[in-house]
Write an enzyme that holds these catalytic residues in place. Structure first.
Site, PDB file in Angstrom:
ATOM      1  N   GLU A 128      39.454  38.437  43.985  1.00 13.05           N
ATOM      2  CA  GLU A 128      38.769  38.799  45.300  1.00 13.05           C
ATOM      3  C   GLU A 128      37.428  38.036  45.555  1.00 13.05           C
ATOM      4  O   GLU A 128      36.255  38.810  44.419  1.00 13.05           O
ATOM      5  CB  GLU A 128      38.537  39.972  46.078  1.00 13.05           C
ATOM      6  CG  GLU A 128      38.136  39.552  47.356  1.00 13.05           C
ATOM      7  CD  GLU A 128      37.772  41.390  48.514  1.00 13.05           C
ATOM      8  OE1 GLU A 128      37.806  41.207  49.459  1.00 13.05           O
ATOM      9  OE2 GLU A 128      38.563  42.052  48.002  1.00 13.05           O
ATOM     10  N   PHE A 129      36.785  37.520  46.457  1.00  9.13           N
ATOM     11  CA  PHE A 129      35.576  36.761  46.122  1.00  9.13           C
ATOM     12  C   PHE A 129      34.708  37.891  47.400  1.00  9.13           C
ATOM     13  O   PHE A 129      35.207  37.810  48.269  1.00  9.13           O
ATOM     14  CB  PHE A 129      35.236  35.230  46.713  1.00  9.13           C
ATOM     15  CG  PHE A 129      33.766  35.011  46.798  1.00  9.13           C
ATOM     16  CD1 PHE A 129      33.062  34.270  45.602  1.00  9.13           C
ATOM     17  CD2 PHE A 129      32.912  35.076  48.111  1.00  9.13           C
ATOM     18  CE1 PHE A 129      31.829  34.415  45.368  1.00  9.13           C
ATOM     19  CE2 PHE A 129      32.224  34.697  48.064  1.00  9.13           C
ATOM     20  CZ  PHE A 129      30.920  34.238  47.293  1.00  9.13           C
ATOM     21  N   ILE A 130      33.294  38.473  46.948  1.00  7.50           N
ATOM     22  CA  ILE A 130      33.286  39.568  48.281  1.00  7.50           C
ATOM     23  C   ILE A 130      30.975  38.443  48.386  1.00  7.50           C
ATOM     24  O   ILE A 130      30.448  39.276  47.135  1.00  7.50           O
ATOM     25  CB  ILE A 130      32.871  40.457  47.290  1.00  7.50           C
ATOM     26  CG1 ILE A 130      34.389  41.481  47.098  1.00  7.50           C
ATOM     27  CG2 ILE A 130      32.245  41.577  48.121  1.00  7.50           C
ATOM     28  CD1 ILE A 130      33.493  43.313  46.847  1.00  7.50           C
ATOM     29  N   ASP A 233      30.370  52.998  34.197  1.00  7.89           N
ATOM     30  CA  ASP A 233      29.273  51.837  33.958  1.00  7.89           C
ATOM     31  C   ASP A 233      27.983  52.441  34.597  1.00  7.89           C
ATOM     32  O   ASP A 233      28.411  50.526  35.375  1.00  7.89           O
ATOM     33  CB  ASP A 233      29.711  50.924  32.892  1.00  7.89           C
ATOM     34  CG  ASP A 233      28.837  50.150  32.568  1.00  7.89           C
ATOM     35  OD1 ASP A 233      27.245  51.341  32.231  1.00  7.89           O
ATOM     36  OD2 ASP A 233      28.474  49.113  31.798  1.00  7.89           O
TER      37      ASP A 233
END
Length: 329
Positions: A128-130, A233
């Site tokens: 998904e592109f956010i 992380d």
């Protein structure tokens, strides 16, 4: 892990923040592996991605392990990372971690769609592109959402993860264990100490570190430790917000562990009082939290020592020495 690169523009997307070569993984069951073709990325976007045309492919700067691109289509945008020198197992581990966090329905993470091999060599991941917002996420919202993920993400198998992965470029072993103290001592602290001995010949930190491991059980007395899904992380480079200000976390090193271990990178995450107050409203602070806090910092200081050299040794050694004095061993 703190990478030695600049942050990307918040109006684009999120390449890997780590700048050292990744290592290979034990072969595992693929995550939604794609069929091999001349261009499997475009093939997936134009079939399973439900696009009929790709209108633009734009490079996304900021990473140095993978090539990152934004694919704009008539069905929306996709974020793609490729690596010509490493097989799919690296991206597979990333996708499994992202998927586990996504399925909790709590904090926002990019949804992974497909992992597969590139033609001839290399691999890719489509997710998904956010669209990022103009500022970092609200600290109290971040704390609450992270606690909700820890509360929702449980494991019946104990401490560990279905696959090994990396923290930065360091292998992170996630073999299942029913005993947290044993898991953390062997697969986190012990693994890093061995790397330091093997890489630098540092027998002093190795021997003192193992004295700590053998005697650290009292730090965990009188608490119940449940396996919680951890990002693994969580530093400032892996935290941002979307366009409406909701927190987004990226580039995980996931495993199921003690919730307090999530704060191991707090020395460069910028967590403030509002973050912790909101977090502990959902996940109450356990007795002895302050005494255990630096045992979780130690893992990441050791990792930075192994990745970036002696500048981090004194911090790790100081924590070890303080605990040996505290425990009188």
């Amino acid at each position: 892990m703190v990478a030695h690169v600049g942050l990307i523009s918040l109006s684009v997307a999120f390449p890997s923040m780590h700048c050292l070569p990744r290592v290979g993984f034990t072969k595992r069951r693929p995550f939604a592996m794609a069929a091999l073709s001349d261009d499997p990325v475009q093939e997936w976007i134009l079939t399973e991605g439900k696009a009929t045309q790709i209108t633009r492919i734009s490079p996304v700067g900021g990473g140095c392990i993978n090539l990152a691109s934004r694919y704009d289509t008539d069905a929306g945008s996709f974020f793609v990372k490729t690596n010509r020198s490493i097989g799919p197992s690296m991206f597979e581990a990333e996708a499994i971690g992202l998927d586990a966090m996504y399925k909790t329905g709590t904090i926002r993470v990019p949804k992974p769609y497909k992992v597969g091999p590139l033609r001839n060599s290399g691999s890719y991941i489509i997710m998904e592109f956010i669209e990022f917002g103009a500022s970092r996420s609200n600290q109290s919202v971040l704390g609450r959402k992270l606690a909700e993920m820890h509360k929702a993400g449980k494991s019946e198998k104990g401490f560990g993860f279905p696959v090994d992965n990396t923290v930065g470029s360091t292998p992170q072993i996630n073999t299942w264990s029913s005993d947290w103290v044993q898991f953390y001592g062997e697969h986190r602290l012990g693994f890093q100490l061995k790397l330091a001995r093997d890489q630098y010949g540092d027998s002093t930190i190795y021997q003192k570190g193992h004295r700590l491991i053998k005697n650290m059980a009292p730090l965990f007395e009188n608490i119940v430790i449940e396996p919680c899904l951890l990002h693994g992380d969580l530093w400032s480079g892996n935290i941002t917000s979307d366009k409406v200000g909701e927190p987004v976390i990226l580039d995980p090193a996931c495993y199921y562990g003690h919730s307090e271990a999530e704060f191991g990178m707090s020395w460069c995450a910028g967590f403030g009082g509002s973050f912790y107050n909101a977090y502990f409203e959902v996940m109450p602070k356990q007795p002895g939290f302050e005494k255990r806090r630096e045992i979780y910092l130690l893992y990441h200081y050791l990792n930075h020592y192994n990745l970036f050299g002696s500048g981090y040794r004194s911090s790790a050694m100081s924590i070890i020495d303080d605990y040996l004095r505290m425990l009188n061993v």
